[in-house]
Design a protein around this motif. Structure first.
Motif, short mmCIF file in Angstrom:
data_model
loop_
_atom_site.label_atom_id
_atom_site.label_comp_id
_atom_site.label_asym_id
_atom_site.label_seq_id
_atom_site.Cartn_x
_atom_site.Cartn_y
_atom_site.Cartn_z
N ALA A 166 3.53 0.08 -7.21
CA ALA A 166 4.66 -0.37 -6.41
C ALA A 166 4.67 0.31 -5.05
O ALA A 166 4.92 -0.32 -4.01
N MET A 167 4.37 1.62 -5.02
CA MET A 167 4.34 2.33 -3.76
C MET A 167 3.21 1.81 -2.88
O MET A 167 3.37 1.66 -1.66
N ASP A 168 2.06 1.52 -3.47
CA ASP A 168 0.94 0.98 -2.69
C ASP A 168 1.33 -0.33 -2.01
O ASP A 168 1.02 -0.56 -0.83
N ARG A 169 2.03 -1.20 -2.75
CA ARG A 169 2.45 -2.48 -2.17
C ARG A 169 3.47 -2.27 -1.06
O ARG A 169 3.40 -2.91 -0.01
N GLY A 170 4.41 -1.35 -1.29
CA GLY A 170 5.42 -1.08 -0.28
C GLY A 170 4.83 -0.54 1.00
O GLY A 170 5.20 -0.97 2.10
N ILE A 171 3.88 0.38 0.90
CA ILE A 171 3.24 0.94 2.09
C ILE A 171 2.38 -0.11 2.78
O ILE A 171 2.35 -0.20 4.02
N ALA A 172 1.69 -0.93 2.01
CA ALA A 172 0.85 -1.97 2.61
C ALA A 172 1.68 -2.98 3.39
O ALA A 172 1.20 -3.56 4.37
N ASP A 173 2.95 -3.17 2.98
CA ASP A 173 3.80 -4.16 3.64
C ASP A 173 4.60 -3.60 4.80
O ASP A 173 5.37 -4.33 5.43
N MET A 174 4.41 -2.32 5.14
CA MET A 174 5.22 -1.70 6.19
C MET A 174 5.03 -2.39 7.54
O MET A 174 5.99 -2.70 8.25
#
Length: 409
Positions: free
Chosen positions: A292-300
């Motif tokens: 979930a964190m990887d997706r959130g950071i990728a979408d920044m």
């Protein structure tokens, strides 16, 4: 309760504010103030409370469009802004529709972005974020007058001005007739223009005074700033000041999500600069999955060299656990902290006006607190199509232990 959140911190017009403004078109610490006193004295021991439904304004029966906020008045009346339809609906405490006010436009009784809503004595006031003006309404819903908003420039200030306020959004009127709300203080420093979010009090004579400075939106604990651009770190708590409906207090809230034993931190302040309390409270920390964190950071931010720098810093500052989801300052000074939602519902911590834990409860699934007191809780409840009904619950208080979000100190 103030709108959540037309986020107007520090870089000309703040990206957080612009994001909130777009939401309106489509929709230091947090201060929550109190009005009145609870019907019964608070329990001496924090215990599990339950909610019993006693009124429902059904989304389909009322033909609601988009409902993001619900405002509760001095007599228990409920005001439901419908931004998509450029109007507000007023219901009495029994749920009877008293008035439907507004249409799209700029004339008397017309709106572009109605909300926030507050009361000046017994007069209902609707502030329009886009028109930058307040409409005062008689009890029957007839517009009595409009008032241009003070310090409501959405553009950049003049380059030769030392400092000025802009985007003042009033959210309450105090017992002296002064308006309280959030604004930006724009100022020059080192040849650069900067802006700081402030809690502003504007007297009846139009004199502004800063009563508090909330936590900065661009604080490195929860954001990343590179080359003048700022983005929030994914999954961090969004600090925003909560102002009491009667303008008597306001609350700042932040969260420490850096360990598996997180805390949320509350500071309650009066406009006279008196701090009522400043305390930290532990809450059950649910770890954020790496995926979930990887997706959130990728979408920044979109892919670029700058994006890679943003993502690297965001990963260093990434929270370990999920944050609380919302904080509400109740009508009677109580404070309601919603934790992370579960399939069973949302655990809620309830604190007294002096910051003592007094109860906990489980909010029904797909519900969000819009206003509360020790006797009643008003929520928006979303169906599978995301249509929102307005539901009022009666609060049944029991001593004991909390449901899945135990209060400790």
């Amino acid at each position: 309760m103030s709108p959540r959140r037309p986020s107007p911190a520090a870089r000309g017009p703040d990206p957080g504010f612009l994001h909130g403004l777009l939401a309106l078109i489509g929709g230091a610490t947090i201060c929550l103030a109190c009005t009145g006193a609870p019907d019964d004295p608070p329990q001496s021991e924090a215990g599990e409370w339950e909610l019993v439904e006693d009124l429902r304004l059904d989304a389909n029966a009322e033909d609601f469009s988009v409902v993001s906020w619900v405002y509760v008045g001095p007599q228990g009346e409920m005001v439901v802004p419908e931004r998509q339809d450029y109007r507000v609906r007023v219901y009495d405490s029994a749920g009877t529709l008293m008035a439907t006010i507004g249409r799209r436009g700029e004339g008397p009784g017309e709106f572009q972005a109605p909300a926030p809503v507050f009361w000046a004595a017994d007069t209902l006031v609707v502030f329009d974020m886009l028109l930058g003006r307040a409409t005062y309404l008689l009890p029957a819903g007839t517009p009595a007058r409009t008032e241009a908003g003070r310090f409501f420039r959405l553009g950049l200030v003049a380059p030769d001005a030392d400092s000025t306020f802009m985007a003042f959004t009033p959210e309450a009127v105090d017992d002296e007739g002064a308006k309280l709300g959030v604004a930006y203080l724009n100022f020059s420093t080192g040849g650069r223009r900067e802006a700081q979010l402030v809690v502003l009090r504007v007297s009846r004579d139009g004199e502004p005074s800063v009563v508090a400075t909330p936590p900065r939106w661009d604080d490195e604990r929860w954001s990343v700033t590179i080359s003048g651009l700022t983005n929030s770190v994914p999954f961090v708590f969004d600090p925003w000041p909560e102002i009491a409906p009667d303008g008597s207090r306001f609350l700042f809230a932040t969260a420490d999500q850096s360990t598996l034993h997180p805390t949320y931190n509350l500071t309650l302040v009066r406009p006279t600069h008196d701090t009522v309390f400043s305390r930290s409270y532990p809450y059950p920390g649910e770890p954020i999955p790496d995926s979930a964190m990887d997706r959130g950071i990728a979408d920044m931010v979109p892919e670029s060299d700058l994006a890679r720098r943003f993502r690297a810093v965001a990963r260093e500052r990434a929270p370990v656990v999920y944050s609380p989801t919302a904080v509400t300052l109740g009508l009677d000074g109580t404070i309601w902290v919603e934790l992370r939602r579960t399939d069973r519902g949302t655990p809620v911590h309830v604190l007294s006006e002096t910051g003592d834990p007094i109860g906990s409860l489980l909010l029904p699934p797909r519900s969000r607190i819009r206003q509360a007191s020790m006797t009643h809780v008003w929520v928006t409840e979303y169906d599978p199509l995301d249509l929102a009904s307005v539901v009022r619950y009666r609060v049944i208080r029991h001593p004991g232990t909390g449901p899945g979000g135990e209060l400790e100190e």
